[in-house]
Design a protein around this motif. Structure first.
Motif, PDB file in Angstrom:
ATOM      1  N   GLU A  14       0.849  -0.835  -0.338  1.00 41.50           N
ATOM      2  CA  GLU A  14       0.405  -0.527   0.166  1.00 41.50           C
ATOM      3  C   GLU A  14       1.162   1.585  -0.262  1.00 41.50           C
ATOM      4  O   GLU A  14       0.355   2.334  -0.376  1.00 41.50           O
ATOM      5  CB  GLU A  14      -1.072   0.218   1.294  1.00 41.50           C
ATOM      6  N   ALA A  17       2.616   1.768  -3.326  1.00 43.23           N
ATOM      7  CA  ALA A  17       1.742   2.427  -4.796  1.00 43.23           C
ATOM      8  C   ALA A  17       1.685   3.799  -4.586  1.00 43.23           C
ATOM      9  O   ALA A  17       1.154   4.214  -5.308  1.00 43.23           O
ATOM     10  CB  ALA A  17       0.487   1.738  -4.008  1.00 43.23           C
ATOM     11  N   ARG A  43      -6.631   7.716  -7.665  1.00 37.72           N
ATOM     12  CA  ARG A  43      -5.697   7.452  -7.520  1.00 37.72           C
ATOM     13  C   ARG A  43      -4.989   8.898  -5.848  1.00 37.72           C
ATOM     14  O   ARG A  43      -3.881   8.578  -5.176  1.00 37.72           O
ATOM     15  CB  ARG A  43      -4.608   6.632  -7.666  1.00 37.72           C
ATOM     16  N   TYR A  77      -9.479   6.795  -0.162  1.00 38.05           N
ATOM     17  CA  TYR A  77      -9.576   4.885  -0.411  1.00 38.05           C
ATOM     18  C   TYR A  77      -9.286   4.456   0.706  1.00 38.05           C
ATOM     19  O   TYR A  77      -8.742   4.524   1.495  1.00 38.05           O
ATOM     20  CB  TYR A  77      -7.903   5.209  -0.932  1.00 38.05           C
ATOM     21  N   SER A  79      -8.506   0.669   1.835  1.00 39.57           N
ATOM     22  CA  SER A  79      -8.997  -0.968   1.600  1.00 39.57           C
ATOM     23  C   SER A  79      -8.904  -1.787   2.654  1.00 39.57           C
ATOM     24  O   SER A  79      -9.958  -1.299   4.000  1.00 39.57           O
ATOM     25  CB  SER A  79      -7.172  -0.834   1.279  1.00 39.57           C
ATOM     26  N   CYS A 101     -12.172  -2.476  -6.318  1.00 42.53           N
ATOM     27  CA  CYS A 101     -10.503  -2.490  -6.933  1.00 42.53           C
ATOM     28  C   CYS A 101      -9.968  -3.864  -6.141  1.00 42.53           C
ATOM     29  O   CYS A 101     -10.085  -3.819  -5.091  1.00 42.53           O
ATOM     30  CB  CYS A 101      -9.799  -1.782  -7.267  1.00 42.53           C
ATOM     31  N   ILE A 103      -6.077  -5.374  -5.394  1.00 38.61           N
ATOM     32  CA  ILE A 103      -4.758  -5.804  -5.225  1.00 38.61           C
ATOM     33  C   ILE A 103      -4.122  -7.162  -5.484  1.00 38.61           C
ATOM     34  O   ILE A 103      -4.593  -8.100  -5.461  1.00 38.61           O
ATOM     35  CB  ILE A 103      -3.795  -5.333  -4.239  1.00 38.61           C
ATOM     36  N   CYS A 187       6.035  -2.212  -9.095  1.00 43.81           N
ATOM     37  CA  CYS A 187       4.300  -2.284  -9.283  1.00 43.81           C
ATOM     38  C   CYS A 187       4.386  -1.510 -11.219  1.00 43.81           C
ATOM     39  O   CYS A 187       4.362  -0.666 -12.255  1.00 43.81           O
ATOM     40  CB  CYS A 187       4.468  -0.413  -8.339  1.00 43.81           C
ATOM     41  N   SER A 189       1.723  -0.387 -14.163  1.00 46.58           N
ATOM     42  CA  SER A 189       0.787   0.342 -14.448  1.00 46.58           C
ATOM     43  C   SER A 189       0.417   0.490 -15.694  1.00 46.58           C
ATOM     44  O   SER A 189       1.304   0.526 -16.680  1.00 46.58           O
ATOM     45  CB  SER A 189       0.089   1.842 -12.654  1.00 46.58           C
ATOM     46  N   TYR A 223       3.533  -6.440  -8.795  1.00 41.52           N
ATOM     47  CA  TYR A 223       1.605  -6.559  -7.718  1.00 41.52           C
ATOM     48  C   TYR A 223       1.163  -5.437  -8.968  1.00 41.52           C
ATOM     49  O   TYR A 223       1.810  -4.219  -9.616  1.00 41.52           O
ATOM     50  CB  TYR A 223       2.144  -5.722  -6.322  1.00 41.52           C
ATOM     51  N   GLN A 225      -2.769  -2.905  -9.734  1.00 36.31           N
ATOM     52  CA  GLN A 225      -4.668  -2.390  -9.206  1.00 36.31           C
ATOM     53  C   GLN A 225      -5.134  -3.194 -10.451  1.00 36.31           C
ATOM     54  O   GLN A 225      -4.829  -2.031 -11.504  1.00 36.31           O
ATOM     55  CB  GLN A 225      -4.223  -1.213  -8.526  1.00 36.31           C
ATOM     56  N   HIS A 248     -10.147  -3.082  -2.648  1.00 34.99           N
ATOM     57  CA  HIS A 248     -10.325  -1.666  -2.258  1.00 34.99           C
ATOM     58  C   HIS A 248     -10.782  -0.950  -2.958  1.00 34.99           C
ATOM     59  O   HIS A 248     -11.472  -1.373  -3.820  1.00 34.99           O
ATOM     60  CB  HIS A 248      -8.350  -0.934  -1.743  1.00 34.99           C
TER      61      HIS A 248
END
Length: 256
Positions: A14, A17, A43, A77, A79, A101, A103, A187, A189, A223, A225, A248
């Protein structure tokens, strides 16, 4: 002991991210972080509610004032490791639940074993995205061009090791993606595929190449999202080795 270890990993992911998606302005309200970035991307424009509830009884008023001052609707946000009663409190205050969502995580080696090869694809990686990369990302996502300033800031402000990937063929960009590497984790994205080239394994190849790059840069786990209702993406990620580890969602204030 297993639950404690899992929670530790979630806290780490977390927080990583947030580093992988920085914001323009950040302020703390005890354990929580209020984030704002020109109103672009939930985000980067929401309260990161990790840790216990604030002791200050005026916490909600202060958060709402922070976002009102920036002409951004207050958004939270929330989670699996947010305070358990926060969701119900916000619901009673008129905050709507949106964008549920996952993770999801995977080992780099598991992903790399699902490579899709195509000799026609040309893969380029940039340490910083140029104007063309950002403009293509905005265009392929179907976003308004006025988001360029926000994304330029977010991408250029990422401090950990990062790369911005482009797959092209015959001088046409067919896919883009990003990875940020920190503390043994990558991460992923910004995975986006040109609509004219979908169902060709391009998203798979983007993730595969980013995983190889991550592994070569000292990390062994990935990882990302993903919105739970994005069924094609969820199916792909599970197919190539990802497993959901937490949930989350966001709560955003409804303005009458």
């Amino acid at each position: 002991m297993k639950a404690k270890t899992q929670n530790h990993s979630l806290y780490l992911i977390e927080n990583l991210a947030q580093n992988a998606w920085p914001c323009y302005i950040q302020a703390k309200i005890e354990n929580w972080r209020m984030r704002a970035t020109f109103g672009v991307s939930k985000r980067a424009n929401s309260v990161h509610t990790i840790g216990s509830m604030p002791k200050d009884p005026t916490w909600l008023q202060k958060i709402e004032a922070f976002y009102k001052n920036k002409s951004i609707p207050p958004c939270f946000y929330i989670s699996d490791i947010s305070p358990t009663d926060l969701d119900s409190i916000l619901e009673t205050k008129g905050y709507k639940k949106i964008d549920e969502c996952f993770i999801i995580t995977a080992s780099c080696t598991d992903i790399i074993n699902h490579e899709v090869k195509n000799s026609a694809w040309i893969i380029d990686c940039l340490s910083e995205p140029n104007r063309k990369w950002i403009d293509e990302f905005i265009d392929l996502e179907g976003f308004s061009p006025d988001r360029h300033k926000a994304y330029r800031y977010i991408f250029s402000s990422i401090k950990p090791t990062k790369t911005f990937l482009r797959i092209s063929t015959q001088d046409e960009t067919v896919g883009l993606g990003t990875v940020v590497v920190e503390k043994g984790w990558g991460c992923i994205s910004n995975i986006v595929v040109n609509p004219r080239h979908r169902r060709k394994g391009i998203a798979n190849q983007i993730i595969n190449h980013l995983s190889k790059w991550t592994y070569e840069n000292g990390a062994h786990h990935m990882y990302l999202q993903v919105v739970q209702t994005n069924h094609p993406a969820v199916h792909l990620y599970k197919k190539i080795g990802f497993t959901p580890v937490s949930n989350h969602h966001y709560r955003i204030l409804q303005v009458n």
